[in-house]
Design a protein around this motif. Structure first.
Motif, PDB file in Angstrom:
ATOM      1  N   THR A 159       0.828  -1.209   0.000  1.00 34.42           N
ATOM      2  CA  THR A 159       0.000   0.000   0.000  1.00 34.42           C
ATOM      3  C   THR A 159       0.856   1.250   0.000  1.00 34.42           C
ATOM      4  N   MET A 216       2.465   1.768  -3.443  1.00 35.74           N
ATOM      5  CA  MET A 216       1.489   2.251  -4.424  1.00 35.74           C
ATOM      6  C   MET A 216       1.172   3.723  -4.212  1.00 35.74           C
ATOM      7  N   GLN A 217       1.034   4.125  -2.963  1.00 37.43           N
ATOM      8  CA  GLN A 217       0.762   5.536  -2.667  1.00 37.43           C
ATOM      9  C   GLN A 217       1.919   6.425  -3.109  1.00 37.43           C
ATOM     10  N   ALA A 224       4.244   5.790  -5.420  1.00 38.28           N
ATOM     11  CA  ALA A 224       4.364   5.802  -6.874  1.00 38.28           C
ATOM     12  C   ALA A 224       3.276   6.658  -7.501  1.00 38.28           C
ATOM     13  N   THR A 225       2.040   6.517  -7.012  1.00 38.98           N
ATOM     14  CA  THR A 225       0.927   7.301  -7.563  1.00 38.98           C
ATOM     15  C   THR A 225       1.127   8.784  -7.316  1.00 38.98           C
ATOM     16  N   GLU A 226       1.586   9.132  -6.126  1.00 37.52           N
ATOM     17  CA  GLU A 226       1.815  10.545  -5.814  1.00 37.52           C
ATOM     18  C   GLU A 226       2.925  11.125  -6.687  1.00 37.52           C
ATOM     19  N   ALA A 278       3.779  10.079  -9.667  1.00 42.53           N
ATOM     20  CA  ALA A 278       3.245  10.203 -11.020  1.00 42.53           C
ATOM     21  C   ALA A 278       2.413  11.479 -11.158  1.00 42.53           C
ATOM     22  N   GLU A 279       1.609  11.789 -10.143  1.00 45.37           N
ATOM     23  CA  GLU A 279       0.802  13.007 -10.182  1.00 45.37           C
ATOM     24  C   GLU A 279       1.686  14.256 -10.173  1.00 45.37           C
ATOM     25  N   ARG A 321       3.072  14.683 -13.664  1.00 41.80           N
ATOM     26  CA  ARG A 321       2.060  15.197 -14.604  1.00 41.80           C
ATOM     27  C   ARG A 321       1.778  16.669 -14.356  1.00 41.80           C
ATOM     28  N   ILE A 376       4.398   1.185 -12.241  1.00 42.92           N
ATOM     29  CA  ILE A 376       3.233   1.885 -12.790  1.00 42.92           C
ATOM     30  C   ILE A 376       3.707   2.826 -13.905  1.00 42.92           C
ATOM     31  N   ALA A 430       3.702   6.414 -15.467  1.00 40.57           N
ATOM     32  CA  ALA A 430       3.464   7.797 -15.045  1.00 40.57           C
ATOM     33  C   ALA A 430       2.939   8.641 -16.199  1.00 40.57           C
TER      34      ALA A 430
END
Length: 209
Positions: free
Chosen positions: A48, A51-52, A54-56, A58-59, A62, A201, A203
């Motif tokens: 978890t 994932m958090q 990596a997602t952050e 990626a954001e 962007r 993931i 990005a």
């Protein structure tokens, strides 16, 4: 009569010893179950967290397209500052004192974009290495993030056409799995993280013109 009683007493002692052995086996089984349950729970927590992170990241990439989505010509001159490897690279020299979130950037927009990217990378770097045991992160362009024969890998294949921006930008994170039973001290190559990352993931998508 006395001899009979002594025999009965010995038999009772044997029963007690057998009962203790059976109880000990049961306790060991429960202890093993609890240990495995703890490992699965901790591994799920690491999943978890990764994932958090990596997602952050990626954001953040962007939100800063001036750096994260540079074209082929620009990348040839100024490599993408988001592209990192925490095992072999060098963390940007960014602290809270010169954070763009604390001190407004007064330079040109391109300079401010690079400063923001450096801060994003430094914070991401610290969180990956601090929150995950033996944590490693790689951000790069990769045309072959997954191979059916070998699975995920740390290696990056940035292009198959000769362009620098045709491959998608991926974020790879790995750590020492709690399910492997290995510890940091037992790792022969911490940079390898058991050969492959545990999370990958995309990005940003690659572009081919």
């Amino acid at each position: 009569m006395g001899q009979c009683c002594r025999g009965a007493a010995g038999f009772a002692m044997l029963e007690a010893l057998v009962a203790i052995v059976v109880l000990a086996v049961g306790v060991l089984g429960v202890a093993s179950l609890l240990l495995n349950s703890s490992r699965f729970t901790q591994q799920a927590s690491y999943d978890t967290t990764a994932m958090q992170l990596a997602t952050e990241m990626a954001e953040r990439m962007r939100a800063n397209p001036a750096v994260s989505q540079t074209g082929a010509a620009a990348e040839a001159v100024t490599p993408n500052r988001y592209f990192i490897d925490t095992a072999t690279g060098q963390r940007p020299a960014v602290t809270a004192a010169n954070s763009p979130y604390a001190v407004a950037c007064a330079a040109a927009s391109a300079v401010c974009a690079r400063q923001l990217a450096d801060f994003d990378v430094a914070e991401f770097w610290d969180r990956v290495t601090g929150a995950l045991p033996g944590g490693r992160a790689v951000v790069c362009r990769d045309m072959v993030a997954y191979d059916q024969a070998t699975g995920f890998s740390w290696a990056c294949t940035p292009s198959t056409t000769g362009r620098l921006d045709d491959a998608p930008v991926v974020i790879k994170i790995g750590w020492i799995s709690r399910l492997s039973g290995r510890t940091v001290a037992a790792q022969t190559d911490l940079a390898d993280m058991a050969t492959r990352p545990q999370l990958v993931i995309v990005a940003t998508q690659g572009t081919v013109n």
